[in-house]
Design a protein around this motif. Structure first.
Motif, mmCIF file in Angstrom:
data_model
loop_
_atom_site.group_PDB
_atom_site.id
_atom_site.type_symbol
_atom_site.label_atom_id
_atom_site.label_comp_id
_atom_site.label_asym_id
_atom_site.label_seq_id
_atom_site.Cartn_x
_atom_site.Cartn_y
_atom_site.Cartn_z
ATOM 1 N N LEU A 178 -8.270 4.593 5.138
ATOM 2 C CA LEU A 178 -7.976 5.152 6.460
ATOM 3 C C LEU A 178 -7.976 6.675 6.437
ATOM 4 N N LEU A 179 -7.463 7.262 5.368
ATOM 5 C CA LEU A 179 -7.476 8.722 5.256
ATOM 6 C C LEU A 179 -8.900 9.246 5.074
ATOM 7 N N TRP A 180 -9.710 8.532 4.293
ATOM 8 C CA TRP A 180 -11.126 8.910 4.169
ATOM 9 C C TRP A 180 -11.807 8.852 5.542
ATOM 10 N N ALA A 181 -11.580 7.766 6.272
ATOM 11 C CA ALA A 181 -12.200 7.619 7.592
ATOM 12 C C ALA A 181 -11.746 8.733 8.528
ATOM 13 N N SER A 182 -10.468 9.064 8.498
ATOM 14 C CA SER A 182 -9.938 10.121 9.362
ATOM 15 C C SER A 182 -10.535 11.472 8.999
ATOM 16 N N MET A 183 -10.636 11.750 7.695
ATOM 17 C CA MET A 183 -11.213 13.016 7.250
ATOM 18 C C MET A 183 -12.681 13.127 7.667
ATOM 19 N N ARG A 202 -7.929 -4.800 8.711
ATOM 20 C CA ARG A 202 -9.096 -4.606 9.587
ATOM 21 C C ARG A 202 -8.646 -4.232 10.989
ATOM 22 N N GLN A 203 -7.618 -4.917 11.478
ATOM 23 C CA GLN A 203 -7.125 -4.606 12.818
ATOM 24 C C GLN A 203 -6.533 -3.201 12.857
ATOM 25 N N LEU A 204 -5.838 -2.831 11.797
ATOM 26 C CA LEU A 204 -5.263 -1.489 11.720
ATOM 27 C C LEU A 204 -6.367 -0.439 11.793
ATOM 28 N N ALA A 205 -7.464 -0.670 11.061
ATOM 29 C CA ALA A 205 -8.583 0.280 11.075
ATOM 30 C C ALA A 205 -9.212 0.366 12.462
ATOM 31 N N LYS A 206 -9.300 -0.773 13.150
ATOM 32 C CA LYS A 206 -9.848 -0.759 14.512
ATOM 33 C C LYS A 206 -8.932 -0.004 15.468
ATOM 34 N N ASP A 207 -7.618 -0.124 15.233
ATOM 35 C CA ASP A 207 -6.644 0.488 16.136
ATOM 36 C C ASP A 207 -6.491 1.992 15.935
ATOM 37 N N THR A 208 -7.137 2.549 14.926
ATOM 38 C CA THR A 208 -7.039 4.003 14.727
ATOM 39 C C THR A 208 -7.693 4.779 15.859
ATOM 40 N N PHE A 313 1.877 8.274 11.818
ATOM 41 C CA PHE A 313 2.238 7.249 10.832
ATOM 42 C C PHE A 313 2.052 5.830 11.374
ATOM 43 N N LYS A 314 2.421 5.601 12.617
ATOM 44 C CA LYS A 314 2.298 4.254 13.169
ATOM 45 C C LYS A 314 0.841 3.833 13.223
ATOM 46 N N ARG A 315 -0.036 4.747 13.638
ATOM 47 C CA ARG A 315 -1.456 4.434 13.732
ATOM 48 C C ARG A 315 -2.059 4.175 12.351
ATOM 49 N N LEU A 316 -1.546 4.863 11.333
ATOM 50 C CA LEU A 316 -2.058 4.681 9.974
ATOM 51 C C LEU A 316 -1.381 3.527 9.235
ATOM 52 N N GLY A 317 -0.381 2.928 9.843
ATOM 53 C CA GLY A 317 0.306 1.814 9.179
ATOM 54 C C GLY A 317 1.279 2.251 8.110
ATOM 55 N N ILE A 318 1.791 3.483 8.208
ATOM 56 C CA ILE A 318 2.763 3.997 7.238
ATOM 57 C C ILE A 318 4.167 3.708 7.756
ATOM 58 N N GLU A 319 4.994 3.096 6.925
ATOM 59 C CA GLU A 319 6.383 2.832 7.308
ATOM 60 C C GLU A 319 7.315 3.648 6.420
ATOM 61 N N VAL A 320 8.352 4.216 7.025
ATOM 62 C CA VAL A 320 9.296 5.068 6.318
ATOM 63 C C VAL A 320 10.573 4.283 6.012
ATOM 64 N N PHE A 321 11.054 4.423 4.770
ATOM 65 C CA PHE A 321 12.239 3.705 4.307
ATOM 66 C C PHE A 321 13.216 4.689 3.669
ATOM 67 N N PRO A 322 14.527 4.401 3.746
ATOM 68 C CA PRO A 322 15.453 5.154 2.900
ATOM 69 C C PRO A 322 15.240 4.751 1.441
ATOM 70 N N LEU A 323 15.613 5.617 0.524
ATOM 71 C CA LEU A 323 15.328 5.383 -0.885
ATOM 72 C C LEU A 323 15.967 4.099 -1.407
ATOM 73 N N ASP A 324 17.158 3.763 -0.912
ATOM 74 C CA ASP A 324 17.836 2.568 -1.434
ATOM 75 C C ASP A 324 17.215 1.259 -0.938
ATOM 76 N N GLN A 325 16.222 1.358 -0.052
ATOM 77 C CA GLN A 325 15.498 0.163 0.382
ATOM 78 C C GLN A 325 14.142 0.055 -0.306
ATOM 79 N N PHE A 326 14.072 0.557 -1.544
ATOM 80 C CA PHE A 326 12.786 0.591 -2.253
ATOM 81 C C PHE A 326 12.224 -0.811 -2.484
ATOM 82 N N GLU A 327 13.085 -1.802 -2.680
ATOM 83 C CA GLU A 327 12.591 -3.166 -2.921
ATOM 84 C C GLU A 327 11.856 -3.702 -1.697
ATOM 85 N N SER A 328 12.430 -3.482 -0.522
ATOM 86 C CA SER A 328 11.784 -3.908 0.720
ATOM 87 C C SER A 328 10.466 -3.166 0.924
#
Length: 348
Positions: A178-183, A202-208, A313-328
């Motif tokens: 996705l970053l290659w495509a965006s660049m 695939r759907q994520l890439a289409k939704d960009t 981030f939402k469009r790229l499918g990146i989710e942000v977590f606190p550090l203590d939720q690393f397992e999730s």
């Protein structure tokens, strides 16, 4: 301080308490803001890559604020917002002297977040020369993308001149694809196709909203039936999968005079079947990409330029977590539910 530490002997990733590092004359202490989980981290955890220290805090894609500075450091000051260039160089080996520091063994032995403690922690000790200032206008979550983008810039530069109108194929629609495509879109390329096995990606890439064709590999292969790939194939294929089957497919899809860029990390034991005659008669170029020599400050500029339009981030499918939720975070990343996990480390 809190940290996520990898134990290579036990093959475990644990949330631990560690001492805040002491600043040395040539180093700075960075209070980490955001740190991304890289595919390399997953390879390490899955024992596909054996290079890492036996006990190390992972995290080699991160940003933050300088809170302490060694007496010899001149390029940054306390309060400076930075992204961290995690690869160092010795400056004296054959490769460093030839301008190819990405092959420096001494530098690789000191890679932050792999060989020495990295950004999955509240604080990280960094050589002053590797703390790269970022503009105040660049959010620190986006600044954590500078490291992967610097690797993409290196790959793009290895291609040489990419002609206008080039027909380009990106294999894989994870975060790197996705970053290659965006660049590429940012640089004006529009004749781009992406292939991805996973339906969600695939759907994520289409939704960009980039407007590129996004296909399952089988659909792309079907579209080439009856065609002569030496004429109808792609000028450039960028493999972001590291998958042997995908790379073999990419070799077939290249037109005469084309280039294959192997960007995705393959396990060291992976193999591909290659027909030398195909390479010879098509005059194909196969190019490997290894980290990011002399590309980090360029990446800061690129991320600043792309931040508003391309790096949501939402469009790229990146989710942000606190550090203590690393397992999730790791679980969702492995399951393909997100393209990238990023830790928000600094507690407001």
């Amino acid at each position: 301080m809190e940290a996520v530490q990898w134990n290579k002997v036990d093959m475990t990733l644990k949330y631990v308490t560690a001492k805040i590092p002491e600043v040395t004359d040539d180093s700075v202490l960075v209070e980490v803001s955001h740190a991304g989980v890289c595919g390399t981290d997953l390879h390490i955890m899955q024992k596909e890559f054996l290079w890492s220290s036996d006990l190390v805090i992972l995290g080699h894609e991160f940003s933050g604020t300088v809170v302490k500075v060694g007496k010899n450091v001149k390029n940054v000051a306390v309060g400076q917002r930075v992204a961290v260039e995690v690869n160092s160089i010795c400056g004296g080996c054959e490769f460093c002297r030839r301008g190819k520091p990405n092959f420096c063994k001494d530098g690789m032995a000191k890679a932050i977040g792999v060989m020495v403690n990295g950004g999955f922690s509240n604080f990280c000790l960094v050589p002053g020369t590797q703390a790269i200032p970022v503009p105040d206008s660049l959010p620190l979550d986006k600044a954590a993308l500078c490291e992967p983008c610097s690797c993409i810039i290196h790959g793009y530069e290895l291609l040489g001149k990419v002609e206008d109108g080039s027909k380009i194929l990106i294999m894989g629609a994870g975060i790197i694809g996705l970053l290659w495509a965006s660049m590429l879109h940012h640089r004006g390329f529009r004749n781009v196709t992406m292939v991805e096995v996973a339906d969600g990606r695939r759907q994520l890439a289409k939704d960009t909203g980039l407007g590129f064709d996004v296909l399952h590999p089988s659909a792309l292969e079907e579209s080439f039936k009856g065609k002569e790939t030496s004429e109808d194939g792609f000028d450039i294929v960028v493999d972001c999968t590291g998958n042997s089957r995908a790379i073999e497919m990419a070799l077939y899809m290249l037109k005469s005079g084309a280039k294959l860029l192997i960007f995705g990390c393959a396990p060291p034991t992976a193999e591909i079947k290659v027909k030398p005659a195909q390479i010879q008669f098509k005059e194909l170029s196969i190019i490997g990409v290894h980290i990011n020599p002399y590309c980090f400050t360029k990446a800061v500029t690129l991320v600043c330029d792309m931040e508003d339009e391309y790096l949501d981030f939402k469009r790229l499918g990146i989710e942000v977590f606190p550090l203590d939720q690393f397992e999730s975070a790791i679980s969702k990343l492995k399951a393909g539910q997100i393209s990238k996990a990023m830790f928000c480390v600094k507690k407001e």
